[in-house]
Design a protein around this motif. Structure first.
Motif, PDB file in Angstrom:
ATOM      1  N   LEU A  79       0.860  -1.182   0.000  1.00 18.21           N
ATOM      2  CA  LEU A  79       0.000   0.000   0.000  1.00 18.21           C
ATOM      3  C   LEU A  79       0.897   1.233   0.000  1.00 18.21           C
ATOM      4  O   LEU A  79       1.641   1.463   0.960  1.00 18.21           O
ATOM      5  CB  LEU A  79      -0.889  -0.015   1.240  1.00 18.21           C
ATOM      6  CG  LEU A  79      -2.151   0.854   1.208  1.00 18.21           C
ATOM      7  CD1 LEU A  79      -3.098   0.383   0.115  1.00 18.21           C
ATOM      8  CD2 LEU A  79      -2.841   0.824   2.556  1.00 18.21           C
ATOM      9  N   ILE A  80       0.874   1.997  -1.084  1.00 15.64           N
ATOM     10  CA  ILE A  80       1.766   3.161  -1.150  1.00 15.64           C
ATOM     11  C   ILE A  80       1.019   4.474  -0.922  1.00 15.64           C
ATOM     12  O   ILE A  80       1.654   5.513  -0.795  1.00 15.64           O
ATOM     13  CB  ILE A  80       2.536   3.214  -2.488  1.00 15.64           C
ATOM     14  CG1 ILE A  80       1.605   3.468  -3.668  1.00 15.64           C
ATOM     15  CG2 ILE A  80       3.337   1.950  -2.696  1.00 15.64           C
ATOM     16  CD1 ILE A  80       2.357   3.729  -4.956  1.00 15.64           C
ATOM     17  N   ASP A  81      -0.297   4.438  -0.847  1.00 13.44           N
ATOM     18  CA  ASP A  81      -1.052   5.617  -0.422  1.00 13.44           C
ATOM     19  C   ASP A  81      -2.286   5.143   0.319  1.00 13.44           C
ATOM     20  O   ASP A  81      -2.981   4.226  -0.127  1.00 13.44           O
ATOM     21  CB  ASP A  81      -1.462   6.482  -1.615  1.00 13.44           C
ATOM     22  CG  ASP A  81      -2.116   7.784  -1.146  1.00 13.44           C
ATOM     23  OD1 ASP A  81      -1.612   8.373  -0.169  1.00 13.44           O
ATOM     24  OD2 ASP A  81      -3.119   8.206  -1.746  1.00 13.44           O
ATOM     25  N   GLY A  82      -2.551   5.750   1.479  1.00  9.40           N
ATOM     26  CA  GLY A  82      -3.672   5.349   2.315  1.00  9.40           C
ATOM     27  C   GLY A  82      -3.222   4.588   3.547  1.00  9.40           C
ATOM     28  O   GLY A  82      -4.038   4.042   4.286  1.00  9.40           O
ATOM     29  N   GLN A  83      -1.911   4.582   3.787  1.00  6.69           N
ATOM     30  CA  GLN A  83      -1.392   3.811   4.916  1.00  6.69           C
ATOM     31  C   GLN A  83      -1.909   4.337   6.252  1.00  6.69           C
ATOM     32  O   GLN A  83      -2.272   3.556   7.141  1.00  6.69           O
ATOM     33  CB  GLN A  83       0.140   3.850   4.890  1.00  6.69           C
ATOM     34  CG  GLN A  83       0.720   3.215   3.631  1.00  6.69           C
ATOM     35  CD  GLN A  83       2.240   3.191   3.644  1.00  6.69           C
ATOM     36  OE1 GLN A  83       2.838   3.127   4.698  1.00  6.69           O
ATOM     37  NE2 GLN A  83       2.850   3.235   2.484  1.00  6.69           N
ATOM     38  N   GLN A  84      -1.964   5.658   6.399  1.00  7.65           N
ATOM     39  CA  GLN A  84      -2.436   6.214   7.667  1.00  7.65           C
ATOM     40  C   GLN A  84      -3.917   5.928   7.880  1.00  7.65           C
ATOM     41  O   GLN A  84      -4.346   5.636   8.992  1.00  7.65           O
ATOM     42  CB  GLN A  84      -2.179   7.724   7.700  1.00  7.65           C
ATOM     43  CG  GLN A  84      -0.705   8.101   7.710  1.00  7.65           C
ATOM     44  CD  GLN A  84      -0.003   7.703   9.005  1.00  7.65           C
ATOM     45  OE1 GLN A  84      -0.511   7.935  10.097  1.00  7.65           O
ATOM     46  NE2 GLN A  84       1.159   7.086   8.873  1.00  7.65           N
ATOM     47  N   ARG A  85      -4.691   5.978   6.803  1.00  2.00           N
ATOM     48  CA  ARG A  85      -6.129   5.698   6.941  1.00  2.00           C
ATOM     49  C   ARG A  85      -6.383   4.245   7.348  1.00  2.00           C
ATOM     50  O   ARG A  85      -7.199   3.965   8.236  1.00  2.00           O
ATOM     51  CB  ARG A  85      -6.848   6.005   5.629  1.00  2.00           C
ATOM     52  CG  ARG A  85      -7.166   7.482   5.429  1.00  2.00           C
ATOM     53  CD  ARG A  85      -7.637   7.760   4.019  1.00  2.00           C
ATOM     54  NE  ARG A  85      -6.545   7.718   3.056  1.00  2.00           N
ATOM     55  CZ  ARG A  85      -6.689   7.529   1.746  1.00  2.00           C
ATOM     56  NH1 ARG A  85      -7.891   7.350   1.242  1.00  2.00           N
ATOM     57  NH2 ARG A  85      -5.647   7.520   0.951  1.00  2.00           N
ATOM     58  N   VAL A  86      -5.676   3.323   6.706  1.00  4.20           N
ATOM     59  CA  VAL A  86      -5.876   1.903   7.039  1.00  4.20           C
ATOM     60  C   VAL A  86      -5.381   1.628   8.460  1.00  4.20           C
ATOM     61  O   VAL A  86      -6.020   0.890   9.221  1.00  4.20           O
ATOM     62  CB  VAL A  86      -5.170   1.006   6.008  1.00  4.20           C
ATOM     63  CG1 VAL A  86      -5.230  -0.447   6.444  1.00  4.20           C
ATOM     64  CG2 VAL A  86      -5.808   1.166   4.636  1.00  4.20           C
ATOM     65  N   THR A  87      -4.262   2.214   8.829  1.00  5.97           N
ATOM     66  CA  THR A  87      -3.757   2.037  10.194  1.00  5.97           C
ATOM     67  C   THR A  87      -4.757   2.601  11.203  1.00  5.97           C
ATOM     68  O   THR A  87      -4.994   2.001  12.262  1.00  5.97           O
ATOM     69  CB  THR A  87      -2.395   2.731  10.362  1.00  5.97           C
ATOM     70  OG1 THR A  87      -1.479   2.196   9.407  1.00  5.97           O
ATOM     71  CG2 THR A  87      -1.835   2.513  11.755  1.00  5.97           C
ATOM     72  N   ALA A  88      -5.363   3.740  10.879  1.00  7.71           N
ATOM     73  CA  ALA A  88      -6.362   4.344  11.769  1.00  7.71           C
ATOM     74  C   ALA A  88      -7.563   3.421  11.943  1.00  7.71           C
ATOM     75  O   ALA A  88      -8.098   3.284  13.051  1.00  7.71           O
ATOM     76  CB  ALA A  88      -6.805   5.692  11.207  1.00  7.71           C
ATOM     77  N   LEU A  89      -7.987   2.787  10.863  1.00  5.04           N
ATOM     78  CA  LEU A  89      -9.127   1.869  10.943  1.00  5.04           C
ATOM     79  C   LEU A  89      -8.782   0.640  11.774  1.00  5.04           C
ATOM     80  O   LEU A  89      -9.591   0.164  12.578  1.00  5.04           O
ATOM     81  CB  LEU A  89      -9.561   1.451   9.538  1.00  5.04           C
ATOM     82  CG  LEU A  89     -10.228   2.552   8.692  1.00  5.04           C
ATOM     83  CD1 LEU A  89     -10.459   2.068   7.269  1.00  5.04           C
ATOM     84  CD2 LEU A  89     -11.556   2.984   9.328  1.00  5.04           C
ATOM     85  N   MET A  90      -7.584   0.122  11.584  1.00  4.48           N
ATOM     86  CA  MET A  90      -7.186  -1.056  12.349  1.00  4.48           C
ATOM     87  C   MET A  90      -7.046  -0.713  13.832  1.00  4.48           C
ATOM     88  O   MET A  90      -7.348  -1.536  14.697  1.00  4.48           O
ATOM     89  CB  MET A  90      -5.874  -1.617  11.797  1.00  4.48           C
ATOM     90  CG  MET A  90      -6.001  -2.141  10.371  1.00  4.48           C
ATOM     91  SD  MET A  90      -4.522  -2.982   9.790  1.00  4.48           S
ATOM     92  CE  MET A  90      -4.600  -4.490  10.752  1.00  4.48           C
ATOM     93  N   ALA A  91      -6.602   0.509  14.108  1.00  2.00           N
ATOM     94  CA  ALA A  91      -6.444   0.919  15.501  1.00  2.00           C
ATOM     95  C   ALA A  91      -7.792   1.126  16.173  1.00  2.00           C
ATOM     96  O   ALA A  91      -8.015   0.687  17.304  1.00  2.00           O
ATOM     97  CB  ALA A  91      -5.624   2.204  15.573  1.00  2.00           C
ATOM     98  N   SER A  92      -8.702   1.786  15.475  1.00  2.00           N
ATOM     99  CA  SER A  92      -9.982   2.141  16.099  1.00  2.00           C
ATOM    100  C   SER A  92     -11.007   1.015  16.066  1.00  2.00           C
ATOM    101  O   SER A  92     -11.767   0.832  17.025  1.00  2.00           O
ATOM    102  CB  SER A  92     -10.571   3.381  15.417  1.00  2.00           C
ATOM    103  OG  SER A  92     -10.751   3.150  14.029  1.00  2.00           O
ATOM    104  N   LEU A  93     -11.043   0.238  14.983  1.00  6.23           N
ATOM    105  CA  LEU A  93     -12.065  -0.814  14.848  1.00  6.23           C
ATOM    106  C   LEU A  93     -11.587  -2.175  15.343  1.00  6.23           C
ATOM    107  O   LEU A  93     -12.393  -2.962  15.854  1.00  6.23           O
ATOM    108  CB  LEU A  93     -12.494  -0.950  13.383  1.00  6.23           C
ATOM    109  CG  LEU A  93     -13.084   0.307  12.723  1.00  6.23           C
ATOM    110  CD1 LEU A  93     -13.550  -0.008  11.316  1.00  6.23           C
ATOM    111  CD2 LEU A  93     -14.226   0.881  13.562  1.00  6.23           C
TER     112      LEU A  93
END
Length: 602
Positions: A79-93
């Motif tokens: 994943l070369i763009d969207g890493q922070q968004r996916v990490t945020a989802l994994m952290a919160s959900l």
């Protein structure tokens, strides 16, 4: 018309998270400190809850690699763009821990209010007050656990709030749980895109708010490889650079990353916990450049990405054996970089050249290549004295000629290939002689010193020269320029600033580097804004039995010697009218000669 080199496919968030958990899509940034504020995580969940779009993700599949047994294997997607968004989802959900800037593992808990009105927030970053409020569910990840039951969660909430509408709560919780069914567009780059193009895409799509480079992509490439220890290698690079700045961080590594603490890397960098020298605090870009260039004989980091992918530059194919060898070679370079012996020696060499404080270090790439020269000299078995002299003179040449200020990668690549071709000593000596001919000192350098930038490489070199040559500060009997540099001495205007301002001089004129000398604060204060004719007349009195007004020099010969070592015309003592512009021309000539003498003794 340009051919489209990517495909776009919508995928449910749940599917994407499953791919990440299984390793089908790699997210390099999971291993790095999470840069989002918790409020951005909250806003992301709220956008999904409202049904708003949250942007595309971009992935690139590593090239298909030829395995050792001759078969092929499809590369992993990164994943070369969207890493922070996916990490945020994994952290919160999913309740995944993230790393703070100090590499501590923490949870980001997002609270949900099923009964929020239109003008009230449905999500908030959890805190003790929210945790005590029965209207809030303090951690939404509890709702997304595999064994969580919607009816039980509803019953629990109603039990805490007996007066509320159960159906309303149930619908709100159902709506929340369905956000993982929201689709996000996944842009997958064509597999046959070359490394250079993918690197450029990575830099462009990730550059909002932060300057990214090929080093960032190389670090991502390293991080996603577990087969050859890339994930641990990246941590070693990150941790070393952080330790160089914050020695106290060592205890955090031992405490928060026990797996890494067991690796061979932590003992190799343990010496940093007792070091407080800030002359050279390398970034991961610096470390990669030195490790890669010194070991691979190449200077362009896009080549590192290609080699770590298994690129055979001869056949233009990708082979597992090359990827394996490249990771091993890079590891060797990283270990050489972090060696206490090597690191201490390059710092010692720089200081012995007169670069005694970090204020004198303005070209990191010049240091990086100096380190590369040192490591290459060690490998070629050159005598220690020869290596030290060569590195000092190369570094001086590099800053004086701005060798690595324009396109450093191109310069690195050219120099290291020539070193491989001609040999280190022969090539370096030829370049130094060619770049610093006799005409440079008498013609070009004095002209280049016509500048008011106190951070110019020429003034930096001049200060280093004075430190190396043991010069005393302006009008000081015993305090050296080295002492003043280490203890924040003053940069004194020979023709005082206010005096020149009264005569109508502009800032760029009175701040000419040829008007600066290093002086003790008390001498600088005593001179104040007196015209040079006045305080030089008082100096003549001072060395002829008069009162000591400026420093402790009381002999005429010593005063003249002090002016000479500070590159000041001794005619200043003659009592004749002083012309500022004539003074500048002569001082530049003398400063250039001082720098020439410095390079000659390095």
């Amino acid at each position: 018309m340009a051919t489209q080199r990517y495909s776009v496919t919508p995928h449910p968030i749940d599917t994407l998270l499953t791919w990440v958990k299984s390793g089908e899509i790699a997210i390099p940034e999971i291993q790095r400190p999470f840069v989002w504020e918790a409020t951005k995580v909250r806003n992301l969940l709220d956008s999904l809850y409202q049904g708003f779009p949250v942007g595309y993700l971009i992935a690139w599949r590593n090239p298909t690699v030829k395995l050792k047994d001759g078969t092929t294997s499809a590369g992993k997607r990164i994943l070369i763009d969207g890493q922070q968004r996916v990490t945020a989802l994994m952290a919160s959900l999913l309740g995944m821990e993230v790393l703070t800037k100090d590499y501590e593992r923490v949870r980001i808990r997002i609270a949900f209010n099923p009964l929020a009105g239109e003008d009230e927030p449905s999500f908030e970053v959890s805190n003790p007050a929210i945790a005590k409020n029965p209207l809030w569910i303090p951690d939404v990840s509890k709702l997304f656990q595999t064994d969580a039951d919607l009816f039980d969660q509803t019953d629990s909430y109603v039990a805490r709030n007996p007066e509320i509408d159960r159906n309303r709560v149930g619908k709100s919780l159902q709506r929340l749980l369905k956000i993982v069914n929201n689709s996000v567009g996944l842009i997958e780059l064509a597999e046959d895109l070359d490394i250079e193009t993918v690197t450029e895409i990575f830099i462009r799509v990730n550059s909002a708010g932060a300057e990214l480079s090929q080093a960032d992509f190389a670090m991502s490439k390293i991080a996603v490889n577990e087969t050859y220890g890339g994930n641990t290698l990246r941590k070693a690079i990150e941790y070393f650079c952080h330790l160089a700045i914050s020695p106290d961080f060592y205890s955090q590594i031992d405490k928060n990353d026990p797996e890494f603490a067991k690796s061979e890397f932590l003992p190799r960098m343990a010496w940093l916990k007792d070091v407080n020298d800030d002359l050279y605090d390398p970034t991961y870009t610096d470390m990669l450049r030195v490790a890669f260039t010194s070991e691979f004989g190449r200077g362009k980091l896009q080549d590192l990405v290609a080699l770590l992918s298994g690129r055979n530059f001869a056949t233009k194919q990708y082979e597992e054996i090359i990827a394996e060898q490249s990771f091993a070679k890079l590891k060797q370079g990283v270990l050489a970089f972090m060696s206490k012996t090597h690191f201490d020696r390059i710092i010692m060499i720089l200081k012995s050249a007169g670069f005694v404080t970090s204020d004198l270090i303005r070209s990191r790439n010049a240091i990086n290549f100096a380190y590369i020269l040192y490591l290459r000299g060690r490998r070629e078995g050159l005598p220690a004295d020869d290596i030290e002299s060569l590195v000092r003179r190369w570094f001086a040449m590099s800053i004086l000629r701005g060798r690595y200020s324009g396109s450093p990668e191109t310069a690195f690549d050219f120099d290291i290939r020539q070193i491989d071709s001609q040999g280190l000593q022969a090539y370096a000596e030829a370049v130094i002689e060619n770049e610093l001919p006799s005409t440079f000192w008498t013609g070009m350098l004095p002209q280049l010193m016509d500048t008011s930038s106190s951070t110019s490489p020429y003034f930096i070199a001049y200060q280093a020269a004075q430190a190396r040559l043991g010069d005393r500060g302006f009008l000081s009997a015993g305090i050296t320029v080295r002492d003043l540099l280490l203890n924040r001495g003053d940069k004194h205007h020979v023709f005082p600033r206010k005096h020149l301002q009264r005569e109508g001089a502009s800032r760029s004129n009175y701040n000419q580097i040829a008007n600066f000398v290093m002086a003790q604060s008390e001498i600088n204060i005593a001179i104040g804004d007196k015209a040079p004719e006045v305080y030089f007349a008082e100096l003549r009195e001072q060395v002829n039995g008069g009162p000591k007004r400026y420093g402790g020099i009381t002999e005429a010969a010593e005063l003249r010697a002090n002016l000479t070592m500070n590159c000041l015309p001794t005619t200043l003592l003659d009592g004749d009218p002083l012309d500022y512009n004539v003074f500048l021309v002569e001082r530049r000539r003398l400063m250039a000669e001082k720098i020439r003498q410095w390079v000659a003794v390095l």
